[in-house]
Design a protein around this motif. Structure first.
Motif, PDB file in Angstrom:
ATOM      1  N   GLN A 241       4.247   6.565   3.258  1.00 19.77           N
ATOM      2  CA  GLN A 241       4.737   5.180   3.174  1.00 19.77           C
ATOM      3  C   GLN A 241       4.597   4.627   1.762  1.00 19.77           C
ATOM      4  OE1 GLN A 241       2.282   2.745   5.665  1.00 19.77           O
ATOM      5  NE2 GLN A 241       3.235   3.425   7.583  1.00 19.77           N
TER       6      GLN A 241
ATOM      7  N   HIS B 199       0.830  -1.207   0.000  1.00 19.27           N
ATOM      8  CA  HIS B 199       0.000   0.000   0.000  1.00 19.27           C
ATOM      9  C   HIS B 199       0.867   1.261   0.000  1.00 19.27           C
ATOM     10  CE1 HIS B 199       0.431  -1.058   4.419  1.00 19.27           C
ATOM     11  NE2 HIS B 199       0.899   0.163   4.414  1.00 19.27           N
TER      12      HIS B 199
ATOM     13  N   GLU C 216       8.145   0.808   3.884  1.00 23.07           N
ATOM     14  CA  GLU C 216       7.664  -0.172   4.879  1.00 23.07           C
ATOM     15  C   GLU C 216       7.795  -1.560   4.275  1.00 23.07           C
ATOM     16  OE1 GLU C 216       3.549   0.310   5.883  1.00 23.07           O
ATOM     17  OE2 GLU C 216       3.547  -1.378   7.277  1.00 23.07           O
TER      18      GLU C 216
ATOM     19  N   GLU D 107      -3.338   3.117   2.700  1.00 29.97           N
ATOM     20  CA  GLU D 107      -3.606   3.058   4.133  1.00 29.97           C
ATOM     21  C   GLU D 107      -3.709   4.484   4.650  1.00 29.97           C
ATOM     22  OE1 GLU D 107      -0.322   1.794   6.525  1.00 29.97           O
ATOM     23  OE2 GLU D 107      -1.640   0.992   8.063  1.00 29.97           O
TER      24      GLU D 107
END
Ligand SMILES: C[C@@H](O)C(=O)SC[C@H](NC(=O)CC[C@H](N)C(=O)O)C(=O)NCC(=O)O
Ligand SMILES: [Zn+2]
Length: 339
Positions: free
Chosen positions: A164, A103, A215, A151
């Motif tokens: 991210q 994501h 991430e 997200e």
């Protein structure tokens, strides 16, 4: 490396040079510039990102000779913010996002309010607002028109809302070591979730709440993922693409584009794959993305303000206090004489 009768001295000078370039990596002031992925309808995505996610359209770039168009969107100018580079390939309206891409993360001050807006605009919410499983941060998941997951993370005000890029990897320690050694990233946080059988590592060039991070997610027992053909790469700024490429080779990465000038644009580039095959592109950081350098010129009735919105501080001084006509003349002058 000098000639000599014994390999040891030669070996010592080689390893010293290799150590030097790996040490240089830690000192190179790097920044995540943008993330690149492919979409099937540029205007559809731009509408969703601007109306539902509060992004600004920063610029569009059509390359008809290569049958593709780019659009750059984000929460601030490219010379200071991590942004999105969308790619539309003429005639291609759908991509396989694959299982490896996770994501993009967007930090918002009120997840529920953002989700309500997205619902009102007909957007797709795949996970309602609430504390993350195994944690306390309020999150939600939505999908954009092509199915890319976003997200939403509840956070206070931040200079970097686009915070991210989550990619799944098959061996977390292998990835952490690679991104530390080859990319000079810092391991900002590592969290194991045995209950949900996954571990995440946050990698980046500064604190998570102020910088975009990579991430990395390891799902227990999963060693590789289908990457599809939608997600493309992350672009990172560096002061030396040659040393960057050398450090990546020394760290076991694969160089897919040897370092060198990029024809047509006044910069240098190299590209590589990480141990899982995720691609990164490296651009000379001195590349300025402002309107003057990008030669974006528009006969706009508010020419001065329009260019000022897209221009970096380095050039803004040139236009301050000038009329539209003077700004236009300055624009051409600066471009013709750009250093
Ligand atoms: C830290 C925050 O940015 C996260 O993304 S953690 C969110 C959490 N991640 C996972 O579960 C990763 C493992 C998963 N199997 C995967 O591969 O994506 C998540 O998605 N939680 C879901 C929830 O409802 O909390
Ligand atoms: Zn995340």
């Amino acid at each position: 490396m000098g000639f000599n009768a014994t390999g040891n001295i030669a070996h010592a000078s080689t390893s010293a040079a290799q150590e030097n370039v790996l040490e240089w990596v830690k000192k190179d002031k790097r920044r995540m510039l943008h993330v690149v992925y492919r979409v099937g309808d540029l205007d559809r995505t731009i509408k969703f990102y601007t109306e539902c996610l509060g992004m600004k359209l920063l610029r569009r770039r059509d390359i008809p000779e290569e049958r593709y168009t780019n659009a750059f969107l984000g929460y601030g100018p490219e010379d200071s913010h991590f942004v999105i580079e969308l790619t539309y390939n003429y005639g291609v309206d759908k991509y396989d996002i694959g299982a490896g891409f996770g994501h993009f993360g967007i930090a918002v001050e009120d997840v529920t309010k953002t989700v309500d807006l997205i619902k009102a605009k007909g957007g797709k919410v795949t996970r309602e607002p609430g504390p993350v499983k195994g944690g306390s941060t309020v999150i939600a998941f939505i999908e954009d028109p092509d199915g890319y997951k976003f997200e939403l993370l509840e956070r206070g005000p931040t200079p970097e809302p686009l915070c991210q890029v989550m990619l799944r990897v098959g061996d977390l320690d292998r990835s952490i070591n690679f991104y530390e050694k080859a990319f000079g990233m810092e391991l900002l946080r590592k969290r194991d979730n045995p209950e949900y059988k996954y571990t995440i590592a946050m990698m980046g060039y500064g604190p998570e709440d102020k910088n975009a991070v990579l991430e990395l997610t390891y799902n227990y027992g999963v060693s590789e993922y289908d990457k599809g053909n939608g997600y493309a790469q992350i672009a990172i700024g560096t002061d030396d693409v040659y040393k960057t490429a050398e450090a990546i080779k020394l760290s076991g990465g694969k160089i897919t584009r040897e370092p060198g000038p990029l024809p047509g644009i006044n910069t240098k580039i190299t590209a590589c794959l990480d141990p899982d095959g995720w691609k990164s592109v490296w651009l000379l950081k001195s590349l300025c993305f402002c309107a003057l350098c990008l030669r974006i010129f528009t006969f706009h009735k508010k020419l001065h303000e329009h260019i000022a919105l897209l221009i970096c501080s380095r050039h803004l001084r040139v236009l301050e206090g000038k009329s539209d006509v003077e700004a236009g003349v300055c624009f051409f002058y600066v471009n013709l004489n750009r250093t």
